[in-house]
Every structure is written in structure tokens, then in C-alpha cells.
Design a protein around this motif. Structure first.
Motif, PDB file in Angstrom:
ATOM      1  N   UNK A  93       0.816  -1.220   0.000  1.00 37.00           N
ATOM      2  CA  UNK A  93       0.000   0.000   0.000  1.00 37.00           C
ATOM      3  C   UNK A  93       0.849   1.268   0.000  1.00 37.00           C
ATOM      4  N   UNK A  94       2.174   1.107  -0.060  1.00 37.64           N
ATOM      5  CA  UNK A  94       3.066   2.260  -0.144  1.00 37.64           C
ATOM      6  C   UNK A  94       3.554   2.791   1.181  1.00 37.64           C
ATOM      7  N   UNK A  95       3.076   2.261   2.294  1.00 41.96           N
ATOM      8  CA  UNK A  95       3.547   2.700   3.610  1.00 41.96           C
ATOM      9  C   UNK A  95       5.007   2.309   3.794  1.00 41.96           C
ATOM     10  N   UNK A  96       5.809   3.227   4.283  1.00 40.39           N
ATOM     11  CA  UNK A  96       7.220   2.946   4.537  1.00 40.39           C
ATOM     12  C   UNK A  96       7.339   1.871   5.608  1.00 40.39           C
ATOM     13  N   UNK A  97       8.283   0.956   5.404  1.00 40.28           N
ATOM     14  CA  UNK A  97       8.461  -0.179   6.319  1.00 40.28           C
ATOM     15  C   UNK A  97       8.772   0.247   7.748  1.00 40.28           C
ATOM     16  N   UNK A  98       9.249   1.446   7.950  1.00 42.77           N
ATOM     17  CA  UNK A  98       9.505   1.948   9.305  1.00 42.77           C
ATOM     18  C   UNK A  98       8.245   1.946  10.158  1.00 42.77           C
ATOM     19  N   UNK A  99       7.074   1.961   9.517  1.00 46.85           N
ATOM     20  CA  UNK A  99       5.805   2.035  10.238  1.00 46.85           C
ATOM     21  C   UNK A  99       5.148   0.677  10.436  1.00 46.85           C
ATOM     22  N   UNK A 100       5.823  -0.395  10.062  1.00 46.49           N
ATOM     23  CA  UNK A 100       5.309  -1.721  10.407  1.00 46.49           C
ATOM     24  C   UNK A 100       5.307  -1.832  11.929  1.00 46.49           C
ATOM     25  N   UNK A 101       4.126  -2.038  12.506  1.00 46.76           N
ATOM     26  CA  UNK A 101       4.022  -1.930  13.965  1.00 46.76           C
ATOM     27  C   UNK A 101       2.814  -2.706  14.467  1.00 46.76           C
ATOM     28  N   UNK A 102       2.923  -3.160  15.722  1.00 41.55           N
ATOM     29  CA  UNK A 102       1.865  -3.909  16.384  1.00 41.55           C
ATOM     30  C   UNK A 102       1.868  -3.534  17.860  1.00 41.55           C
ATOM     31  N   UNK A 103       0.783  -3.761  18.580  1.00 39.29           N
ATOM     32  CA  UNK A 103       0.758  -3.455  20.012  1.00 39.29           C
ATOM     33  C   UNK A 103       1.805  -4.279  20.764  1.00 39.29           C
ATOM     34  N   UNK A 104       2.395  -3.662  21.759  1.00 34.59           N
ATOM     35  CA  UNK A 104       3.365  -4.389  22.582  1.00 34.59           C
ATOM     36  C   UNK A 104       2.706  -5.377  23.528  1.00 34.59           C
ATOM     37  N   UNK A 105       1.418  -5.181  23.805  1.00 28.10           N
ATOM     38  CA  UNK A 105       0.684  -6.050  24.720  1.00 28.10           C
ATOM     39  C   UNK A 105       0.428  -7.403  24.060  1.00 28.10           C
ATOM     40  N   UNK A 106       1.050  -8.447  24.562  1.00 27.75           N
ATOM     41  CA  UNK A 106       0.933  -9.784  23.967  1.00 27.75           C
ATOM     42  C   UNK A 106      -0.489 -10.333  24.057  1.00 27.75           C
ATOM     43  N   UNK A 107      -1.330  -9.773  24.952  1.00 25.16           N
ATOM     44  CA  UNK A 107      -2.702 -10.256  25.111  1.00 25.16           C
ATOM     45  C   UNK A 107      -3.676  -9.589  24.142  1.00 25.16           C
ATOM     46  N   UNK A 108      -3.175  -8.649  23.358  1.00 19.15           N
ATOM     47  CA  UNK A 108      -4.056  -7.921  22.450  1.00 19.15           C
ATOM     48  C   UNK A 108      -4.655  -8.858  21.404  1.00 19.15           C
ATOM     49  N   UNK A 109      -5.935  -8.654  21.039  1.00 19.67           N
ATOM     50  CA  UNK A 109      -6.549  -9.477  19.992  1.00 19.67           C
ATOM     51  C   UNK A 109      -6.099  -9.075  18.590  1.00 19.67           C
ATOM     52  N   UNK A 111      -3.473  -8.232  15.365  1.00 23.19           N
ATOM     53  CA  UNK A 111      -2.280  -8.923  14.844  1.00 23.19           C
ATOM     54  C   UNK A 111      -1.058  -8.593  15.705  1.00 23.19           C
ATOM     55  N   UNK A 112      -0.227  -9.584  15.942  1.00 21.72           N
ATOM     56  CA  UNK A 112       0.803  -9.424  16.959  1.00 21.72           C
ATOM     57  C   UNK A 112       2.215  -9.444  16.399  1.00 21.72           C
ATOM     58  N   UNK A 113       3.123  -8.898  17.220  1.00 20.61           N
ATOM     59  CA  UNK A 113       4.541  -8.970  16.880  1.00 20.61           C
ATOM     60  C   UNK A 113       4.993 -10.417  16.750  1.00 20.61           C
ATOM     61  N   UNK A 114       4.485 -11.299  17.594  1.00 16.46           N
ATOM     62  CA  UNK A 114       4.962 -12.684  17.555  1.00 16.46           C
ATOM     63  C   UNK A 114       4.630 -13.341  16.215  1.00 16.46           C
ATOM     64  N   UNK A 115       3.423 -13.092  15.703  1.00 13.56           N
ATOM     65  CA  UNK A 115       3.048 -13.664  14.408  1.00 13.56           C
ATOM     66  C   UNK A 115       3.874 -13.029  13.290  1.00 13.56           C
ATOM     67  N   UNK A 116       4.020 -11.709  13.349  1.00 13.06           N
ATOM     68  CA  UNK A 116       4.790 -11.034  12.299  1.00 13.06           C
ATOM     69  C   UNK A 116       6.240 -11.514  12.299  1.00 13.06           C
ATOM     70  N   UNK A 117       6.869 -11.566  13.459  1.00 16.44           N
ATOM     71  CA  UNK A 117       8.269 -11.989  13.506  1.00 16.44           C
ATOM     72  C   UNK A 117       8.436 -13.438  13.071  1.00 16.44           C
TER      73      UNK A 117
END
Length: 310
Positions: A93-109, A111-117
Motif C-alpha cells: 500500500x506504499x507505507x514505509x516499512x519503518x511504520x510496520x508496527x503492532x501493540x506491545x501487549x501480547x494479550x491484544x486481539x 495482529x501481533x509482533x509474535x506472528x509477524x516476527x
């Protein structure tokens, strides 16, 4: 680990399917080698749909295939160049990769950092294995991931897994002004940065980078740095969308300023300049080209002269 001075150029970005294993690509890399370089960063993209997506696609159109990447590596080696393999994730969608981001709270419903990583690790390990199999002399695990930089544990885990399949030097390419903010430099072998500093900022920034290099105790080089040949770009060299008119001298002045600023810095290990496309414009059309590539422009001679005296 000891490293020679890197006299490098980035080749092939962003990596479009069916453009890397062609006569035009071979011509491009041969012309690039005439700059007196000893390294090239072969750079290409994987894609996720937006900055909060967790699926990363690679090795399929419109991206370059594995066969094309292997062919580019082989061509560079045949020309006597060392290769840093640099897979980079982008957003469709053209968003710069610097803005790839997810909540730090692992309990959040959400999409998570763990899945992305987990998916990013799959992407990076695919090319780390390729780097090992093809004898690449360096591997880059990420580029300008500003929001993700804070996730130190995940980066350490990723790098540990990369070391299980790739046995050469590893770097991470942070963004400019982020050098001091990354907390996990001890996990890599070389520190690298996208040093797109405005031409007026080099005098004040070099002492800061010098102190940073001393504190981190690692070789430091610029994995990206360059300037489009357009009016106004020397003050915002990071902005590939800047609308200025063609200005070859502005690009040349940026390179003179940067090389003069870095010439006598003993802590500094060199440049991987940005950038050289897989398909070049005709040399006689260089005076009409507004992009970063310096082929046929005054900056080309400045770079060649600097590299040939190192």
C-alpha cells in the motif's frame, strides 16, 4: 572479525520479476563494476499488504525469483565483487516499512509482533540459506525497521537463527538518526545505517557518529547513502519523491561534501551507495535523469576517484 574498507554500491532495487537475469542486467552490473567498487549490496523486496499485516510474500511475481537472485550473486562474484545479500520487506500500500508496527501487549486481539516476527523470520532465513549456499560475504537481516527496532528480544532470536544457517558476517541497516537508539548492536558483526543526512548536517553529525562507533565497539559503515540528481535533494536526500528539477551538480556537491566529511575517520568502514538499477538508462540520457543512480553524471567521476584512492 576484521573487515576491509567497503567501496560498495547497491544493485537491483527493488527487484522486479524477469529483470535480473537479462542482458540489460548483465550490462548494468558490468558498468557498475567500473566504479572501482569491491562490494555490492544485492537488494530486493518481499511484500506484505499493509503495515499491520503479518503475511509476507516473496519469491513470486512481481518480486524477483530465487533463480534471478542466484544469477545476480553469481554475476557479481564473477566480476570480483563481494556480495551483501539484502532482502527487505515493503508494504504494497506504499507505507514505509519503518511504520510496520503492532501493540506491545501480547494479550491484544490485534495482529501481533509474535506472528509477524515468525513470518519475517521465515522470509529472512530463506535468503540466509541462499547467502550461505552462494557464498555471499555478508548478510543483512533488516532495513530501516524503525518501529520494530524496539523489539530487541525478537531481533536477537532472529539473528541467532540466522547464524545457524549462515556463517558469514551479519549486519542490520538502521535508519539515519536511529543509530544510538538500537539496543541490540552486540548481536550483529557490523553496524550499518542509512546515512541520508542533509549536506549541511555532516559537520555536526560526524562527531556524533564517531562517539557512537567508539561506544558500540563494532565496525560501522553506511549501508545506504546517496542523493537524487534534482534540485533541493541535497537537503533531503532520503526523499525519493522530492519534485525538484534535474540538477546534476547538486548530486555531485552532495557526494563531495559527504566524502570530504568522512575521508579521515579511522573508525569508519565505508559505503554501500544508493543506488544502481538492474536496467540502466542510456548514458547519453543521463542529463535528463532525476534519480539516485549516478551513471553518466558528474557524481560518477567523483565516486570513482574517491574509491580508487582508498
Amino acid at each position: 572479525m576484521s573487515f576491509e574498507y567497503i567501496k560498495g554500491m547497491t544493485w537491483g532495487w527493488v527487484g522486479h520479476a524477469d529483470t535480473w537475469d537479462t542482458p540489460e542486467a548483465e550490462h548494468s552490473m558490468r558498468e557498475m563494476a567500473k566504479l572501482g567498487i569491491n562490494w555490492t549490496a544485492i537488494a530486493f523486496q518481499g511484500l506484505q499488504s499493509h503495515p499491520h499485516a503479518t503475511t509476507i510474500r516473496f519469491n513470486e511475481p512481481p518480486m524477483v525469483s530465487d533463480a534471478e537472485v542466484v544469477a545476480a550473486i553469481a554475476r557479481a562474484h564473477a566480476l570480483g565483487l563481494k556480495v551483501c545479500l539484502k532482502p527487505v520487506v515493503n508494504c504494497t500500500d506504499g507505507t514505509w516499512r519503518a511504520h510496520i508496527d503492532f501493540p506491545d501487549d501480547a494479550q491484544s486481539p490485534d495482529p501481533s509482533w509474535s506472528v509477524w516476527f515468525a513470518n519475517y523470520t521465515e522470509f529472512i532465513l530463506h535468503y540466509a540459506r541462499m547467502a550461505e549456499e552462494t557464498g555471499c560475504e555478508m548478510f543483512c537481516v533488516g532495513c530501516e525497521m524503525v518501529a520494530a527496532d524496539r523489539r530487541a528480544d525478537e531481533w536477537r532470536s532472529l539473528i541467532k537463527q540466522v547464524r545457524e544457517v549462515y556463517h558469514g558476517p551479519i549486519t542490520y541497516n538502521c535508519n539515519h538518526h536511529q543509530e544510538e537508539k538500537v539496543t541490540w548492536w552486540d548481536a550483529v558483526d557490523l553496524v550499518s545505517t542509512s546515512a541520508y543526512y542533509p549536506e549541511t548536517e555532516w559537520t555536526e553529525r560526524v562527531p556524533v557518529l564517531r562517539a557512537f562507533a567508539e561506544s558500540v565497539g563494532k565496525p560501522v559503515f553506511f549501508m545506504e547513502v546517496g542523493c537524487p540528481s534534482r534540485n533541493g535533494s541535497a537537503m533531503q536526500p532520503y526523499d525519493w519523491t522530492h519534485p525538484g528539477e534535474v540538477d546534476l551538480e547538486e548530486q555531485a556537491r552532495f557526494y563531495r561534501t559527504m566524502f570530504d566529511a568522512m575521508a579521515n575517520e579511522s573508525w569508519f568502514y565505508g559505503f554501500m551507495l544508493w543506488d544502481w538499477p538492474a536496467r540502466l538508462y542510456a548514458r547519453e540520457e543521463a542529463d535528463q535523469n532525476r534519480d539516485y543512480c549516478m551513471y553518466g553524471k558528474p557524481a560518477e567521476d567523483i565516486i570513482r576517484s574517491f574509491y580508487n584512492t582508498r
